[in-house]
Design a protein around this motif. Structure first.
Motif, short mmCIF file in Angstrom:
data_model
loop_
_atom_site.label_atom_id
_atom_site.label_comp_id
_atom_site.label_asym_id
_atom_site.label_seq_id
_atom_site.Cartn_x
_atom_site.Cartn_y
_atom_site.Cartn_z
N ALA A 25 26.52 -12.59 -11.06
CA ALA A 25 26.41 -11.84 -12.32
C ALA A 25 26.92 -10.42 -12.11
N VAL A 26 27.54 -9.87 -13.15
CA VAL A 26 28.06 -8.51 -13.08
C VAL A 26 26.95 -7.53 -12.74
N GLN A 27 25.77 -7.72 -13.36
CA GLN A 27 24.65 -6.81 -13.13
C GLN A 27 24.21 -6.83 -11.66
N THR A 28 24.27 -8.01 -11.03
CA THR A 28 23.86 -8.12 -9.63
C THR A 28 24.82 -7.36 -8.72
N VAL A 29 26.12 -7.55 -8.95
CA VAL A 29 27.11 -6.86 -8.13
C VAL A 29 26.99 -5.35 -8.31
N SER A 30 26.83 -4.91 -9.57
CA SER A 30 26.71 -3.49 -9.85
C SER A 30 25.49 -2.91 -9.15
N ALA A 31 24.38 -3.65 -9.15
CA ALA A 31 23.16 -3.17 -8.51
C ALA A 31 23.35 -3.06 -7.00
N GLN A 32 24.08 -4.00 -6.40
CA GLN A 32 24.32 -3.96 -4.96
C GLN A 32 25.14 -2.74 -4.58
#
Length: 297
Positions: free
Chosen positions: A32-39
């Motif tokens: 998910a985009v949100q997961t990558v951004s959070a990482q």
């Protein structure tokens, strides 16, 4: 060793930077985009610097991001190489020999000079061709184990090099059957009227050939000059002209090229040298290359 950041976070940032955006990185990672951004934000937090900044509709690297990307490139390239390194470490080790080959040195002669080591089990032979000066520079930097040349190393106070004589060969003239027949029996005077292919000017062999022509009052009709000896023979085999070649490789020459021997180039000899950085050679394969010459001496 402890680190203040997570390598997984670094990997996600690396993919984002390589793909040019978080959306494309998320698609490549199947996340998910949100997961990558959070990482990526977690990595920035642990490092204390922003790695990405908005630019139009996308993101670009900050100065800190560029520095992080350079390090990440090295880290993950090493990771990609790891399986090969481990496999090579547990497999039968290769015996490596890096040889510099001076351009203009006859390739058939090079093959003959290397015959003593070619049958070595697990040999990994690395051949680099180039100008003598460039090869000697690589030799001094230990990128090469030995350099094969048609002349000894020139005197250079900045480089401690040793030249070991490997042998010498006489030279003869060769050509296609048609050209040899056309030359007739008027040898060597016929070379004044036949098309000739010669090594480039200022090479050791060319200088000896020019002197040979001068001594016989012959003015050769040169139709081609070549830095590469294999290229010279290829054009000679096509019928472009008569050419000189080392008689040391006579049998191989006739086997590989559709040519015949026209006559000897009496008094012209080509010499071969192995140039190294050690007076007393340590590399076992280089010792083997030098052995025939040492025995002959």
């Amino acid at each position: 060793m402890s680190t203040s950041f997570n390598y997984k976070h670094l990997y996600y940032f690396w993919v984002v930077a390589k793909e040019g955006g978080i959306s494309r990185a998320a698609e490549k990672l199947d996340m998910a985009v949100q997961t990558v951004s959070a990482q990526v934000r977690e990595l920035e937090r642990s490092l204390g610097y922003a790695l990405l900044k908005p630019a139009g509709r996308g993101l670009v690297l900050t100065a800190a991001g560029q520095a992080a990307l350079q390090q990440a490139d090295q880290i993950f390239q090493l990771g990609e190489d790891l399986p090969t390194k481990v496999r090579d470490a547990v497999s039968t080790p290769a015996v490596r020999l890096a040889v510099g080959i001076c351009d203009g040195l006859p390739k058939l002669v090079v093959h003959r000079l290397l015959l003593p080591v070619i049958a070595e089990p697990n040999l990994r032979l690395l051949c680099h061709e180039g100008g003598l000066d460039d090869l000697l520079g690589d030799l001094a930097l230990h990128r090469l184990d030995i350099v094969l040349a048609d002349r000894p190393a020139p005197a250079n106070p900045n480089l401690k090099l040793y030249s070991h004589a490997l042998g010498s060969t006489t030279i003869a003239w060769y050509g296609t059957a048609a050209l040899v027949a056309e030359a007739g029996s008027n040898f060597p005077d016929c070379l004044a009227t036949m098309p000739l292919l010669l090594p480039m000017a200022h090479t050791p062999l060319r200088e000896r050939l020019d002197l040979w022509f001068e001594q016989r009052a012959l003015r050769p009709r040169v139709v081609g000059e070549f830095a590469d000896s294999a290229l010279l023979k290829t054009f000679g085999a096509s019928g472009m002209g008569i050419f000189p070649a080392a008689q040391w490789a006579h049998d191989d020459l006739l086997a590989h090229y559709a040519v015949q021997r026209l006559g000897p180039c009496e008094g012209v000899t080509e010499h071969f040298f192995a140039i190294g950085t050690e007076k007393k050679v340590q590399h076992p394969l280089v010792q083997r290359l030098l052995q025939p010459a040492l025995q002959a001496a």
